[in-house]
Design a protein around this motif. Structure first.
Motif, PDB file in Angstrom:
ATOM      1  N   GLN A   1       1.404   4.103  -3.140  1.00 51.92           N
ATOM      2  CA  GLN A   1       1.226   5.557  -3.012  1.00 51.92           C
ATOM      3  C   GLN A   1       2.486   6.306  -3.433  1.00 51.92           C
ATOM      4  O   GLN A   1       2.460   7.244  -4.213  1.00 51.92           O
ATOM      5  N   GLU A   2       3.616   5.829  -2.899  1.00 49.45           N
ATOM      6  CA  GLU A   2       4.895   6.480  -3.149  1.00 49.45           C
ATOM      7  C   GLU A   2       5.239   6.450  -4.640  1.00 49.45           C
ATOM      8  O   GLU A   2       5.604   7.455  -5.241  1.00 49.45           O
TER       9      GLU A   2
ATOM     10  N   LYS B   1       0.838  -1.208   0.000  1.00 49.39           N
ATOM     11  CA  LYS B   1       0.000   0.000   0.000  1.00 49.39           C
ATOM     12  C   LYS B   1       0.872   1.257   0.000  1.00 49.39           C
ATOM     13  O   LYS B   1       0.631   2.187  -0.758  1.00 49.39           O
ATOM     14  N   GLU B   2       1.883   1.244   0.885  1.00 53.46           N
ATOM     15  CA  GLU B   2       2.764   2.419   0.967  1.00 53.46           C
ATOM     16  C   GLU B   2       3.496   2.642  -0.345  1.00 53.46           C
ATOM     17  O   GLU B   2       3.573   3.750  -0.852  1.00 53.46           O
TER      18      GLU B   2
ATOM     19  N   SER C   1       3.222   5.921  -7.179  1.00 52.56           N
ATOM     20  CA  SER C   1       2.269   6.672  -7.994  1.00 52.56           C
ATOM     21  C   SER C   1       2.728   8.121  -8.071  1.00 52.56           C
ATOM     22  O   SER C   1       2.675   8.763  -9.118  1.00 52.56           O
ATOM     23  N   LYS C   2       3.196   8.608  -6.926  1.00 52.23           N
ATOM     24  CA  LYS C   2       3.681   9.991  -6.880  1.00 52.23           C
ATOM     25  C   LYS C   2       4.876  10.158  -7.826  1.00 52.23           C
ATOM     26  O   LYS C   2       4.924  11.077  -8.637  1.00 52.23           O
TER      27      LYS C   2
ATOM     28  N   THR D   1      -1.671   5.222 -10.392  1.00 51.65           N
ATOM     29  CA  THR D   1      -2.001   4.149  -9.453  1.00 51.65           C
ATOM     30  C   THR D   1      -2.515   2.940 -10.224  1.00 51.65           C
ATOM     31  O   THR D   1      -2.127   1.808  -9.952  1.00 51.65           O
TER      32      THR D   1
END
Ligand code: SF4
Length: 360
Positions: free
Chosen positions: A117-118, A113-114, A120-121, A147
């Protein structure tokens, strides 16, 4: 069933390693080879789980990383050093383990999950620069596309591949930092589930927690290539000097007589990066003395950096010489021979797996 202890660990081929990689993992690998049979893998398939859209540097980065391994002291006579993609059994075992792994275990993996997010950024930032194929899709479809592009079967399932990496070699000890504990737990759960369904086949891997010293980057944040704040373990004298000169110190010190704050505190929350590096390269007595001198405003940061450079010069010099003594052809040979040795073990394991599953 009592089994021999075997160490397995891997690194994604990101190219040249930095001091964070060395002090956090590689140094420990070098000492483990004197204690256990060790398998150290360039896990290039793992690189594809998040970076499938750009494989142009995979081969070169693998070679550069293995050069660093050899220069740091990994010894092909003691350890099996190989590339994951040279042993197709990793894929076969991952497929079999995938059959017994509930989807919820993967979806609840906090690291996935982390990372999602990371990454995707990061992909969104790359999209702004038009830097990769995924980035192009992101640019065309909008920000959420990053994402979506990363929500692949391969990325979600990387812990299954990781379990296969370890279990293929009977890995019982997996050297990791605190943040990677959930991965080893997941591998253990998968091994346990397989053993429960098909009978005792795999040893359950345990984490070998390695205390990693703090290695701050040049800007005081965590050392990372993506922050552009790293000191590589292979630096020329000039580049090392340039980097150390630019390192973060105590911004409150305007002159050499101002009292400094070398450790993290309210006045200097991240602490001085130079001081943290002294801890790694100077002896304890010097480290304590330097802290006192800094706090008492007895020397300037420029002189303190010069001292650090002279502490680092010997280990960097030795590393440089060792690294330059290997040719790319020798690295390829180490990987080819390691691949053969790894494959011999992997084939045996897969025979047992197929027998346990009544596929043979
Ligand atoms: S004197 Fe040394 S330890 Fe103190 S702030 Fe300057 S560089 Fe850091």
């Amino acid at each position: 069933m009592k089994r021999a202890e075997v160490v397995f660990s891997g690194m994604r081929p990101t190219g040249r390693l930095h001091l964070g990689n060395y002090w956090g993992a590689l140094k420990n690998w070098v000492s483990l080879q004197a204690q256990y049979p060790c398998f150290f893998a360039v896990v290039d398939w793992h690189m594809l789980t998040t970076g499938y859209d750009d494989t142009s540097k995979l081969r070169e980065n693998s070679r550069e990383m293995v050069l660093d391994w050899l220069a740091a002291g990994l010894d092909p006579a003691k350890s099996v050093i190989f590339k994951q993609s040279d042993v197709p059994e990793h894929a076969e075992l991952a497929l079999m383990l995938g059959m017994v792994t509930p989807l919820s275990w993967l979806e609840n993996n906090p690291t996935w999950k982390e990372q999602l997010q990371e990454l995707s950024k990061t992909k969104r930032e790359m999209a702004a620069e038009g830097a990769s194929k995924v980035a192009t899709v992101v640019a065309a479809k909008g920000t959420d596309a990053a994402t979506q592009e990363l929500r692949t079967f391969g990325f979600l399932g990387y812990p299954v591949l990781q379990a296969a990496d370890i279990l293929l070699y009977g890995g019982t000890k997996v050297p990791v930092g605190q943040d990677q504990l959930p991965h080893v737990e997941l591998s253990r759960d998968i091994a346990r589930k397989f053993n429960h369904v098909f009978g005792e086949t795999f040893a359950e891997p345990q984490a070998l927690l390695t205390p990693a010293p703090k290695v701050p980057g040049l800007d005081s944040r965590k050392m990372s290539k993506s922050y552009n704040n790293a000191i590589d373990i292979y630096e020329t004298e000039k580049s090392l000097e340039k980097k150390i000169k630019s390192a973060y110190t105590d911004p409150n010190r305007k002159s050499a007589t101002d009292p400094g704050h070398p450790l993290p505190c309210a006045e200097n929350p991240p602490g001085c990066s130079v001081y943290a590096l002294h801890k790694l390269y100077a002896d304890d007595a010097f480290y304590a003395k330097r802290g006192d001198e800094c706090r008492a405003g007895k020397l300037g940061c420029g002189d303190c950096k010069k001292d650090l450079l002279s502490e680092m010069s010997k280990p960097f010099d030795e590393f440089r010489k060792r690294r330059e003594s290997f040719t790319p052809a020798q690295v390829d040979q180490v990987l080819a021979e390691g691949g053969e040795r790894a494959r011999a073990v992997a084939r045996k394991t897969m025979d047992e797996v197929r027998r346990a599953m009544r596929l043979r």
